[in-house]
Design an enzyme around this catalytic site. Structure first.
Site, PDB file in Angstrom:
ATOM      1  N   CYS A  30      -0.814  -6.256 -19.776  1.00 15.75           N
ATOM      2  CA  CYS A  30      -1.722  -5.495 -18.102  1.00 15.75           C
ATOM      3  C   CYS A  30      -0.403  -4.558 -17.312  1.00 15.75           C
ATOM      4  O   CYS A  30       0.463  -4.977 -17.059  1.00 15.75           O
ATOM      5  CB  CYS A  30      -2.168  -6.508 -17.567  1.00 15.75           C
ATOM      6  SG  CYS A  30      -3.025  -5.917 -15.902  1.00 15.75           S
ATOM      7  N   GLU A  66     -12.781  -0.895 -18.239  1.00 15.94           N
ATOM      8  CA  GLU A  66     -11.762  -1.909 -19.030  1.00 15.94           C
ATOM      9  C   GLU A  66     -12.763  -3.136 -19.830  1.00 15.94           C
ATOM     10  O   GLU A  66     -13.762  -3.433 -19.611  1.00 15.94           O
ATOM     11  CB  GLU A  66     -10.932  -2.152 -18.120  1.00 15.94           C
ATOM     12  CG  GLU A  66      -9.836  -1.783 -17.669  1.00 15.94           C
ATOM     13  CD  GLU A  66      -9.348  -2.439 -17.215  1.00 15.94           C
ATOM     14  OE1 GLU A  66      -8.451  -3.979 -17.403  1.00 15.94           O
ATOM     15  OE2 GLU A  66      -8.165  -2.768 -15.778  1.00 15.94           O
TER      16      GLU A  66
HETATM   17  N1  LIG Z   1      -6.028  -3.550 -16.358  1.00 17.49           N
HETATM   18  C1  LIG Z   1      -4.658  -3.233 -17.331  1.00 17.49           C
HETATM   19  C2  LIG Z   1      -5.453  -3.977 -18.473  1.00 17.49           C
HETATM   20  C3  LIG Z   1      -6.109  -5.865 -18.496  1.00 17.49           C
HETATM   21  C4  LIG Z   1      -6.625  -6.127 -19.809  1.00 17.49           C
HETATM   22  C5  LIG Z   1      -7.109  -5.037 -20.740  1.00 17.49           C
HETATM   23  N2  LIG Z   1      -9.203  -5.073 -20.138  1.00 17.49           N
HETATM   24  C6  LIG Z   1      -7.709  -5.453 -22.218  1.00 17.49           C
HETATM   25  O1  LIG Z   1      -8.836  -6.040 -22.444  1.00 17.49           O
HETATM   26  O2  LIG Z   1      -6.754  -5.673 -23.094  1.00 17.49           O
HETATM   27  C7  LIG Z   1      -3.980  -3.175 -16.965  1.00 17.49           C
HETATM   28  O3  LIG Z   1      -3.127  -2.490 -15.742  1.00 17.49           O
HETATM   29  O4  LIG Z   1      -3.676  -2.381 -17.576  1.00 17.49           O
END
Ligand SMILES: N[C@@H](CCC[C@H](N)C(=O)O)C(=O)O
Length: 272
Positions: free
Chosen positions: A75, A203
Site C-alpha cells: 500500500c 480498489e
Molecule cells: N490504497 C493502497 C492499496 C491497498 C491495497 C489494494 N486495494 C489491493 O488489494 O491490492 C495504496 O495506496 O497503494
C-alpha cells in the site's frame, strides 16, 4: 474479556486507514477487525486497517487489510503514513527508514515540515513488474488496458474524460474480470497538460477510494510506457495528488506525497 485498542486514523491524499501499533496492541484477527472497523456507521470508518510492527530485516513492518478483510501485499499511501507515524511518535529519529512489506523492503525518506513533524514522504516503490497490454474482450465498454504490478496488481485504462466513467458500476466488474483470478485494482486515467494525470480508482477489496498510491505509480508508469507522459508525472486523485518519478538510472518508481494524521482513538475489543 474487554481490551482497549489504541489506534490512529491517518490519510494519504484522502486514502484513509486505521493504524494500529501491533507491537503494543497485538491483534488476533486483523482481517475481521478491518471489516468491522472500516464500516462508516457502526465502526470507525476507513478504507481498511494497517498494522505497524517489528521486523528482523527492516526498521518496521507493515500489514495492510482492505475494508473487505483481504490482505494486500503493498500500500503506497499507508507506507507514507507509517513513515509519519514512526517519526512523529518518536519510534525513530532517523529520516530514512526501511519498511518490511509482503512485496519486499521499501525505503522511505521522511521530509519534516516547519513544525518538525513529517509533512511528506518519498517512497522507493521498487521496479514495476509484468507490464503488458491487456485485451479485456467485449462487454466492458473498455477494450484495452495496461497491466502493471507494483507489488499488487493494477489495470490502468486511459480515457478522454475520467469524470464520465461510472466507476461504481464498472469498477466491481473489472475487479473480478476472469483474466485476474486474484482480483485487480482499477484506475481510470486522463492525461492533462503539464505532466499531470487525472486518475480515479476502484480498489480491490475497498471499492472507490479517494486515492491509491500504488495505483498512482502504476498509472504514471503506464502513461510513460505508452508515451503519453515523460517519466515524471503528478497524479491528481479525488483526495489529493502525488508526484511519481520512474527513474531511468535504476528503473525504480519513487512516489512523493503527503501524510496526515486525523485523530487518535481507542476502541473496545471483546474477546472470549
Ligand atoms: N490504497 C493502497 C492499496 C491497498 C491495497 C489494494 N486495494 C489491493 O488489494 O491490492 C495504496 O495506496 O497503494
Amino acid at each position: 474479556m474487554t481490551q482497549k485498542i489504541r489506534f490512529t486514523k491517518m490519510h494519504g491524499a484522502g486514502n484513509d486507514y486505521i493504524y494500529v501499533d501491533a507491537t503494543r496492541n497485538p491483534l488476533q484477527n486483523p482481517g475481521e477487525l478491518s471489516v468491522a472497523w472500516s464500516r462508516p456507521h457502526t465502526g470507525i470508518g476507513s478504507d481498511g486497517l494497517v498494522l505497524i510492527g517489528r521486523s528482523d530485516v527492516a526498521d518496521f513492518s507493515m500489514r495492510i487489510f482492505n475494508a473487505d478483510g483481504s490482505e494486500a501485499r503493498m500500500c503506497g499511501n499507508a507506507s507514507r503514513c507509517i513513515g509519519k507515524y514512526v517519526y512523529d511518535e518518536g519510534l525513530t529519529n532517523r529520516t530514512t527508514v526501511t519498511l518490511d512489506t509482503l512485496s519486499g523492503i521499501k525505503t522511505l525518506v521522511l521530509h519534516p515540515g516547519p513544525d518538525g513533524r513529517i509533512a511528506t514522504v518519498t517512497v522507493d516503490m521498487g521496479a514495476p513488474r509484468d507490464l503488458r497490454t491487456v485485451d479485456l474482450g467485449d462487454g466492458y465498454g473498455f477494450r484495452h488496458g495496461q497491466f502493471v504490478s507494483m507489488g499488487n496488481p493494477h489495470l490502468v485504462l486511459f480515457v478522454p474524460d475520467v469524470e464520465a466513467v461510472d466507476l461504481a458500476a464498472i469498477g466491481p466488474r473489472l475487479e473480478r474480470h476472469p483474466q485476474f483470478p486474484g482480483g485487480i485494482n482499477v484506475e481510470f486515467a486522463q492525461i492533462l497538460s503539464g505532466g499531470r494525470i487525472r486518475m480515479r480508482v476502484w480498489e480491490r477489496g475497498s471499492g472507490i477510494t479517494q486515492a491509491c498510491g500504488t495505483g498512482a505509480c502504476a498509472t504514471a508508469v503506464a502513461a510513460s510506457l505508452v508515451r503519453l507522459t515523460e517519466r515524471t508525472a503528478t497524479v491528481v486523485m479525488d483526495g489529493g495528488e502525488v508526484t511519481i518519478e520512474w527513474r531511468e538510472s535504476d528503473g525504480h518508481v519513487y512516489m512523493t506525497g503527503g501524510a496526515v494524521k486525523v485523530f487518535d482513538g481507542e476502541i473496545e475489543l471483546t474477546t472470549e
